[in-house]
Design a protein around this motif. Sequence first.
Motif, PDB file in Angstrom:
ATOM      1  N   GLY A  20     -10.403  -2.065   6.351  1.00  0.00           N
ATOM      2  CA  GLY A  20      -9.052  -2.067   5.819  1.00  0.00           C
ATOM      3  C   GLY A  20      -8.493  -0.722   5.412  1.00  0.00           C
ATOM      4  N   LYS A  21      -9.069   0.352   5.898  1.00  0.00           N
ATOM      5  CA  LYS A  21      -8.590   1.681   5.532  1.00  0.00           C
ATOM      6  C   LYS A  21      -7.088   1.792   5.804  1.00  0.00           C
ATOM      7  N   GLY A  22      -6.348   2.289   4.802  1.00  0.00           N
ATOM      8  CA  GLY A  22      -4.913   2.460   4.928  1.00  0.00           C
ATOM      9  C   GLY A  22      -4.088   1.261   4.500  1.00  0.00           C
ATOM     10  N   TYR A  23      -4.723   0.119   4.296  1.00  0.00           N
ATOM     11  CA  TYR A  23      -4.013  -1.078   3.850  1.00  0.00           C
ATOM     12  C   TYR A  23      -3.988  -1.143   2.328  1.00  0.00           C
ATOM     13  N   TRP A  24      -2.914  -1.713   1.812  1.00  0.00           N
ATOM     14  CA  TRP A  24      -2.802  -1.978   0.384  1.00  0.00           C
ATOM     15  C   TRP A  24      -3.422  -3.351   0.117  1.00  0.00           C
ATOM     16  N   THR A  25      -4.282  -3.407  -0.882  1.00  0.00           N
ATOM     17  CA  THR A  25      -4.941  -4.659  -1.261  1.00  0.00           C
ATOM     18  C   THR A  25      -4.969  -4.767  -2.779  1.00  0.00           C
ATOM     19  N   ASN A  26      -5.310  -5.940  -3.240  1.00  0.00           N
ATOM     20  CA  ASN A  26      -5.576  -6.088  -4.667  1.00  0.00           C
ATOM     21  C   ASN A  26      -6.974  -5.508  -4.925  1.00  0.00           C
ATOM     22  N   GLY A  60      -1.212   1.552  -7.878  1.00  0.00           N
ATOM     23  CA  GLY A  60       0.024   1.427  -8.639  1.00  0.00           C
ATOM     24  C   GLY A  60       0.436  -0.024  -8.785  1.00  0.00           C
ATOM     25  N   PHE A  61       1.433  -0.244  -9.628  1.00  0.00           N
ATOM     26  CA  PHE A  61       2.024  -1.573  -9.786  1.00  0.00           C
ATOM     27  C   PHE A  61       3.256  -1.630  -8.890  1.00  0.00           C
ATOM     28  N   PHE A  62       3.389  -2.714  -8.111  1.00  0.00           N
ATOM     29  CA  PHE A  62       4.467  -2.820  -7.143  1.00  0.00           C
ATOM     30  C   PHE A  62       5.153  -4.178  -7.227  1.00  0.00           C
ATOM     31  N   SER A  63       6.470  -4.172  -6.990  1.00  0.00           N
ATOM     32  CA  SER A  63       7.248  -5.406  -6.952  1.00  0.00           C
ATOM     33  C   SER A  63       7.141  -6.023  -5.560  1.00  0.00           C
ATOM     34  N   LEU A  64       7.563  -7.274  -5.442  1.00  0.00           N
ATOM     35  CA  LEU A  64       7.593  -7.928  -4.133  1.00  0.00           C
ATOM     36  C   LEU A  64       8.506  -7.162  -3.176  1.00  0.00           C
ATOM     37  N   GLN A  65       9.617  -6.654  -3.678  1.00  0.00           N
ATOM     38  CA  GLN A  65      10.551  -5.892  -2.835  1.00  0.00           C
ATOM     39  C   GLN A  65       9.881  -4.625  -2.307  1.00  0.00           C
ATOM     40  N   TRP A  73      -1.022 -13.213   0.707  1.00  0.00           N
ATOM     41  CA  TRP A  73      -1.215 -14.623   0.371  1.00  0.00           C
ATOM     42  C   TRP A  73      -1.524 -14.778  -1.115  1.00  0.00           C
ATOM     43  N   LEU A  74      -2.421 -13.947  -1.628  1.00  0.00           N
ATOM     44  CA  LEU A  74      -2.810 -14.029  -3.038  1.00  0.00           C
ATOM     45  C   LEU A  74      -1.656 -13.686  -3.975  1.00  0.00           C
ATOM     46  N   VAL A  75      -0.881 -12.663  -3.634  1.00  0.00           N
ATOM     47  CA  VAL A  75       0.256 -12.272  -4.466  1.00  0.00           C
ATOM     48  C   VAL A  75       1.272 -13.408  -4.505  1.00  0.00           C
ATOM     49  N   ASP A  76       1.516 -14.042  -3.360  1.00  0.00           N
ATOM     50  CA  ASP A  76       2.452 -15.175  -3.311  1.00  0.00           C
ATOM     51  C   ASP A  76       1.994 -16.285  -4.254  1.00  0.00           C
ATOM     52  N   SER A 116       6.336  -8.160 -13.920  1.00  0.00           N
ATOM     53  CA  SER A 116       6.664  -8.710 -12.599  1.00  0.00           C
ATOM     54  C   SER A 116       6.236  -7.811 -11.441  1.00  0.00           C
ATOM     55  N   ARG A 117       5.253  -6.972 -11.683  1.00  0.00           N
ATOM     56  CA  ARG A 117       4.680  -6.119 -10.639  1.00  0.00           C
ATOM     57  C   ARG A 117       3.185  -6.411 -10.570  1.00  0.00           C
ATOM     58  N   VAL A 118       2.624  -6.201  -9.379  1.00  0.00           N
ATOM     59  CA  VAL A 118       1.208  -6.481  -9.142  1.00  0.00           C
ATOM     60  C   VAL A 118       0.473  -5.165  -8.886  1.00  0.00           C
ATOM     61  N   LEU A 119      -0.720  -5.039  -9.452  1.00  0.00           N
ATOM     62  CA  LEU A 119      -1.553  -3.859  -9.237  1.00  0.00           C
ATOM     63  C   LEU A 119      -2.153  -3.916  -7.836  1.00  0.00           C
ATOM     64  N   LEU A 120      -1.883  -2.869  -7.040  1.00  0.00           N
ATOM     65  CA  LEU A 120      -2.440  -2.770  -5.694  1.00  0.00           C
ATOM     66  C   LEU A 120      -3.110  -1.405  -5.522  1.00  0.00           C
ATOM     67  N   VAL A 121      -4.053  -1.363  -4.590  1.00  0.00           N
ATOM     68  CA  VAL A 121      -4.745  -0.120  -4.241  1.00  0.00           C
ATOM     69  C   VAL A 121      -4.664   0.067  -2.729  1.00  0.00           C
TER      70      VAL A 121
END
Length: 187
Positions: A63-69, A138-143, A156-159, A51-56
């Motif tokens: 997009g420097k500094g933003y978390w994305t897939n 890392g892998f992150f939860s919605l919270q 949007w994609l994670v949703d 139930s966690r999504v891989l983000l970078v």
Amino acid sequence: MEAKYCMTCGSALAEIVIDGTPRKACTNEGCSFVHWGNYSIGVGALVMKESRVLLVRRAQEPGKGYWTNPGGYIEQLEPIEETIEREVLEETGITAETTRIVALRDQPRGIHNVYIAFGMNYISGVPTADGVEVDEAGFFSLQEMETMKVADLTRWLVDIAMKQGENGLHRDRHPIVPLSGQGLFRI
């Protein structure tokens, strides 16, 4: 960048109208080259684990500094499924397998961009940033994502990925006819 010369024979290009749309076409009568436009195809990964999504976190613009897939652009001769699996491994050290297409974004502009988001099964690995394109992974939860600087497209994609479960276009591993060298996805 605007095309000025024929990619086939090197002659000058001139604007002509084809089916009501201005196009650049070769001026050499023996050549039939038409420049149909500038396009790019991007791919993104939605790798789920418990139930966690891989983000970078992007270490470069845009997009420097933003978390994305994780994701990137397809190579000319690389099958799209291999592209996204390679990009995830390069950016994060995670091995994941493409299972389905989750979403598609169409962005018409100077270079028309199509972005295809893939649902992927986590296989192995510990998230490790490549230190070039991304500086954290890392892998992150919605919270957890609520307090992070997550890019709008990624939100949007994670949703979508979280709500659709296993729905989406799945790889057709056994098409009714052999279509060698083609990536096929179906409902």
